[in-house]
Motif scaffolding. Sequence first.
Motif, short mmCIF file in Angstrom:
data_model
loop_
_atom_site.label_atom_id
_atom_site.label_comp_id
_atom_site.label_asym_id
_atom_site.label_seq_id
_atom_site.Cartn_x
_atom_site.Cartn_y
_atom_site.Cartn_z
N ASN A 86 16.88 16.13 4.57
CA ASN A 86 18.34 16.05 4.53
C ASN A 86 18.83 15.13 5.64
OD1 ASN A 86 18.90 17.74 2.30
ND2 ASN A 86 18.51 19.56 3.57
N GLU A 87 18.44 13.88 5.53
CA GLU A 87 18.88 12.85 6.48
C GLU A 87 18.64 11.48 5.85
OE1 GLU A 87 16.62 12.81 10.06
OE2 GLU A 87 14.69 12.99 9.05
N SER A 88 19.39 10.52 6.31
CA SER A 88 19.20 9.15 5.85
C SER A 88 17.97 8.57 6.53
CB SER A 88 20.43 8.30 6.16
OG SER A 88 21.55 8.74 5.43
N ILE A 89 17.20 7.77 5.80
CA ILE A 89 16.01 7.16 6.37
C ILE A 89 15.88 5.72 5.89
CG2 ILE A 89 14.69 9.31 6.60
CD1 ILE A 89 13.17 8.48 4.05
N GLU A 90 15.13 4.95 6.66
CA GLU A 90 14.72 3.61 6.23
C GLU A 90 13.21 3.62 6.13
OE1 GLU A 90 15.64 -1.10 7.06
OE2 GLU A 90 16.25 0.40 8.54
N THR B 223 0.81 -1.22 0.00
CA THR B 223 0.00 0.00 0.00
C THR B 223 0.84 1.27 0.00
OG1 THR B 223 -0.19 -0.04 2.43
CG2 THR B 223 -1.93 -1.13 1.14
N SER B 224 1.92 1.30 0.80
CA SER B 224 2.71 2.53 0.90
C SER B 224 4.00 2.26 1.66
CB SER B 224 1.91 3.63 1.61
OG SER B 224 1.60 3.22 2.93
N TRP B 225 4.83 3.30 1.74
CA TRP B 225 6.03 3.26 2.58
C TRP B 225 5.74 4.03 3.86
CZ3 TRP B 225 9.19 -0.20 0.84
CH2 TRP B 225 9.39 -0.37 -0.53
N ASN B 226 6.43 3.64 4.95
CA ASN B 226 6.25 4.33 6.22
C ASN B 226 7.59 4.44 6.92
OD1 ASN B 226 5.31 4.75 9.17
ND2 ASN B 226 3.42 4.85 7.99
N THR B 227 7.76 5.51 7.69
CA THR B 227 9.04 5.71 8.37
C THR B 227 9.15 4.86 9.64
OG1 THR B 227 8.09 7.63 9.51
CG2 THR B 227 9.35 8.05 7.49
N LYS B 228 8.06 4.16 10.03
CA LYS B 228 8.10 3.30 11.20
C LYS B 228 7.60 1.90 10.85
CE LYS B 228 7.74 6.83 14.80
NZ LYS B 228 7.00 7.26 16.02
N GLU B 229 8.16 0.91 11.53
CA GLU B 229 7.78 -0.48 11.27
C GLU B 229 6.31 -0.75 11.54
OE1 GLU B 229 10.70 -3.68 12.44
OE2 GLU B 229 11.60 -1.99 13.50
N ASP B 230 5.74 -0.08 12.55
CA ASP B 230 4.35 -0.33 12.92
C ASP B 230 3.37 0.57 12.16
OD1 ASP B 230 4.80 2.13 14.06
OD2 ASP B 230 4.37 1.49 16.13
N SER B 231 3.87 1.25 11.13
CA SER B 231 3.04 2.09 10.25
C SER B 231 2.45 3.31 10.94
CB SER B 231 1.90 1.26 9.62
OG SER B 231 2.43 0.19 8.87
N THR B 232 3.04 3.74 12.04
CA THR B 232 2.54 4.93 12.74
C THR B 232 3.35 6.18 12.40
OG1 THR B 232 3.95 4.48 14.67
CG2 THR B 232 1.71 3.54 14.68
N GLY B 233 4.30 6.04 11.50
CA GLY B 233 5.14 7.18 11.13
C GLY B 233 4.60 7.95 9.94
N ILE B 234 5.50 8.61 9.24
CA ILE B 234 5.14 9.40 8.05
C ILE B 234 4.92 8.45 6.88
CG2 ILE B 234 5.89 11.19 6.44
CD1 ILE B 234 7.64 12.29 8.72
N VAL B 235 3.83 8.67 6.16
CA VAL B 235 3.49 7.83 5.01
C VAL B 235 4.04 8.45 3.73
CG1 VAL B 235 1.60 6.86 3.64
CG2 VAL B 235 1.41 6.98 6.14
N TYR B 236 4.68 7.61 2.94
CA TYR B 236 5.14 8.01 1.61
C TYR B 236 4.60 7.02 0.59
CZ TYR B 236 8.65 11.16 3.70
OH TYR B 236 9.28 12.16 4.39
N ASN B 237 4.19 7.55 -0.54
CA ASN B 237 3.80 6.70 -1.66
C ASN B 237 4.94 6.60 -2.66
OD1 ASN B 237 1.04 6.20 -0.84
ND2 ASN B 237 0.65 8.35 -1.34
N ALA B 238 4.90 5.58 -3.48
CA ALA B 238 5.90 5.45 -4.54
C ALA B 238 5.86 6.70 -5.41
CB ALA B 238 5.62 4.22 -5.38
N ASN B 239 7.03 7.20 -5.78
CA ASN B 239 7.22 8.38 -6.62
C ASN B 239 6.99 9.70 -5.90
OD1 ASN B 239 7.91 7.02 -9.10
ND2 ASN B 239 5.76 6.42 -9.27
N ASP B 240 6.69 9.66 -4.59
CA ASP B 240 6.64 10.91 -3.82
C ASP B 240 8.04 11.52 -3.78
OD1 ASP B 240 3.97 10.76 -3.28
OD2 ASP B 240 4.19 10.23 -1.15
N LEU B 241 8.08 12.86 -3.65
CA LEU B 241 9.35 13.54 -3.49
C LEU B 241 9.81 13.47 -2.04
CD1 LEU B 241 9.00 16.81 -5.63
CD2 LEU B 241 10.56 14.89 -6.04
N TYR B 242 11.05 13.09 -1.84
CA TYR B 242 11.63 13.13 -0.51
C TYR B 242 12.57 14.32 -0.46
CZ TYR B 242 14.32 12.00 3.64
OH TYR B 242 14.94 12.06 4.87
N LYS B 243 12.31 15.23 0.50
CA LYS B 243 13.06 16.48 0.57
C LYS B 243 13.99 16.54 1.78
CE LYS B 243 9.36 19.03 -1.75
NZ LYS B 243 8.50 20.24 -1.72
#
Length: 222
Positions: free
Chosen positions: A89-93, A67-87
């Motif tokens: 200035n830090e490394s993320i998983e 469905t989407s990408w999330n900055t947290k394993e439990d999906s409570t973080g920031i949601v990103y969709n494929a092709n969204d712009l990431y702005k």
Amino acid sequence: ITEEGDYIVEVKDEKGNTTTVTITAYEIRYNANVASYEGETVYQIKIKDVDIRLRENGFTRTGYKFTSWNTKEDSTGIVYNANDLYKGNESIELYATWNVKEYVVRFYNDNGINGEQLVSEATYAYGATITVPDEQYKTATEINGESYRIFYHNNNWLGVKTDATSKDQVVNITTSNKENITMIDSNVNYYATYTYTDFDTTNSTLKVDGHANITGNAIGIQ
């Protein structure tokens, strides 16, 4: 640049003057977020202050839809969709978020009168336990001039997948496993398979595969 860090780069202008600049690189890594999966989503390098579009999902998981990408394993973080712009200035998983798929199960019998008939139809989530219909019966040919409602009975169901891309194997249903049939990654049609049942014309009883005899009247004469 293949990994995060600071890189000193020498730059020449149009007049040949040389100067050095520091380029900071960050990594964007993608995690399937489950133990069992196939495929991969290759990491990306982002340069400081340069926006980058996130990758399409490259992972696959049987019975689930990405469905989407999330900055947290439990999906409570920031949601990103494929092709969204990431702005940032830090490394993320980024962790994959999945929704379980649903499939349709249909049971068919052949009662000897109307041909193939739909017995039941239901929708199940992948991995859910399937409810198996009651035993089905098939109309007899005539015995002593009368037609009896039961002459064959089914104790098995033959399963057929309707999705050719399914990875799971369909399990045929028997009396021994009917309580433990779970939904695979495909719509499935189950067809009743029948066992011949002896009819004892002497005492008008029906013998069902060695089970206790059942009187013809209790079953019903057509």
